[in-house]
Enzyme design. Structure first.
Site, PDB file in Angstrom:
ATOM      1  CG  ASP A 147      -1.839  -1.139   1.319  1.00 37.98           C
ATOM      2  OD1 ASP A 147      -2.159  -1.685   0.246  1.00 37.98           O
ATOM      3  OD2 ASP A 147      -2.243  -1.509   2.432  1.00 37.98           O
TER       4      ASP A 147
HETATM    5  N1  URA Z   1      -1.147  -6.022   3.790  1.00 40.16           N
HETATM    6  C1  URA Z   1      -1.666  -4.782   3.843  1.00 40.16           C
HETATM    7  O1  URA Z   1      -2.710  -4.559   4.415  1.00 40.16           O
HETATM    8  N2  URA Z   1      -0.985  -3.797   3.227  1.00 40.16           N
HETATM    9  C2  URA Z   1       0.205  -3.977   2.600  1.00 40.16           C
HETATM   10  O2  URA Z   1       0.781  -3.025   2.079  1.00 40.16           O
HETATM   11  C3  URA Z   1       0.719  -5.283   2.578  1.00 40.16           C
HETATM   12  C4  URA Z   1       0.023  -6.290   3.168  1.00 40.16           C
END
Ligand code: URA
Length: 231
Positions: free
Chosen positions: A101
């Site tokens: 993310d």
């Molecule tokens: N899980 C998440 O919620 N976000 C990420 O960036 C990676 C794994």
């Protein structure tokens, strides 16, 4: 690989330019002019463009220490993308191997080897990913067991696969979570499923590849052959 794809990779052409070059009789395979852009090549074929031999481009593999605020995509209208951090030729042919993310930091792998990318990210590969998680609320022992056994994510039918969880501080606000699947926003949704909230997320490793401690935020390096082979 198809001849036009090979030309696009090795001579930095678009597929259309490659097809035009083939139609124009500029391309030989093993000293014979070919007009078939779709011709399939084998490893030993020698391809020339206007008489110059084209060398197959070796696949590339990188690890990047992703900063906050960067998007794991090849382009984005609003935010910088992780590819902006790579000073490499043919950058657009590199793909992120398992996205993070925008607000997650840590290990990102990039490659132009589509098969390797698939091997790492396919649900059937069960590749382990380790995350350091900063939580809004201390994690009760009961929630730890639930997370390890499997929780129901919002909108999913099946429980998450068994995970490992380790507390990293006395307050139980910082934990290490190891999972071997990669659903959308999986870590954040897992903690939401037990009534908590992720306020900081950092990926430490994917399979046997651990983020190199020598890489500052925003820096990257090539993977070693052992790292590529071992994942
Ligand atoms: N899980 C998440 O919620 N976000 C990420 O960036 C990676 C794994």
């Amino acid at each position: 690989m198809r001849l036009d794809k090979f030309l696009a990779h090795t001579a930095e052409m678009t597929r259309q330019q490659a097809q035009r070059a083939v139609r124009g009789g500029m391309v030989c395979v093993n000293d014979v002019v070919t007009k078939q852009a779709a011709q399939l090549l084998c490893d030993t074929d020698v391809v020339t463009l206007n008489g110059s031999v084209l060398q197959a481009v070796q696949p590339r593999y990188f690890m990047l220490h992703k900063p906050m605020g960067y998007v794991c995509a090849n382009s984005d209208g609003h935010h910088p993308v992780v590819l902006d951090l790579l000073r490499e030729p043919r950058r657009d042919s590199l793909q992120v191997v398992g996205r993070l993310d925008i607000d997650t930091t840590g290990l990102v792998l990039l490659t132009d080897d589509g098969q390797w990318n698939h091997r790492v990210t396919a649900p059937t590969s069960h590749c382990k990913k380790s995350y350091c998680v900063q939580l809004a609320e201390p994690l009760p022992v009961g929630a730890e067991k639930q997370l390890c056994d499997g929780v129901q994510l919002d909108g999913e039918k099946k429980l998450t696969k068994p995970a490992q969880l380790f507390s990293l501080d006395n307050e139980r606000l910082q934990v290490r979570l190891v999972i071997n699947e990669g659903k959308y926003h999986q870590v954040k949704r897992m903690f939401a499923a037990v009534g908590n909230r992720v306020v900081g997320l950092y990926r430490e490793s994917i399979g046997n590849v651990v983020l190199d401690a020598a890489l500052a935020v925003g820096e990257y390096r090539a993977l070693t052959p052992e790292e590529v082979a071992g994942i």
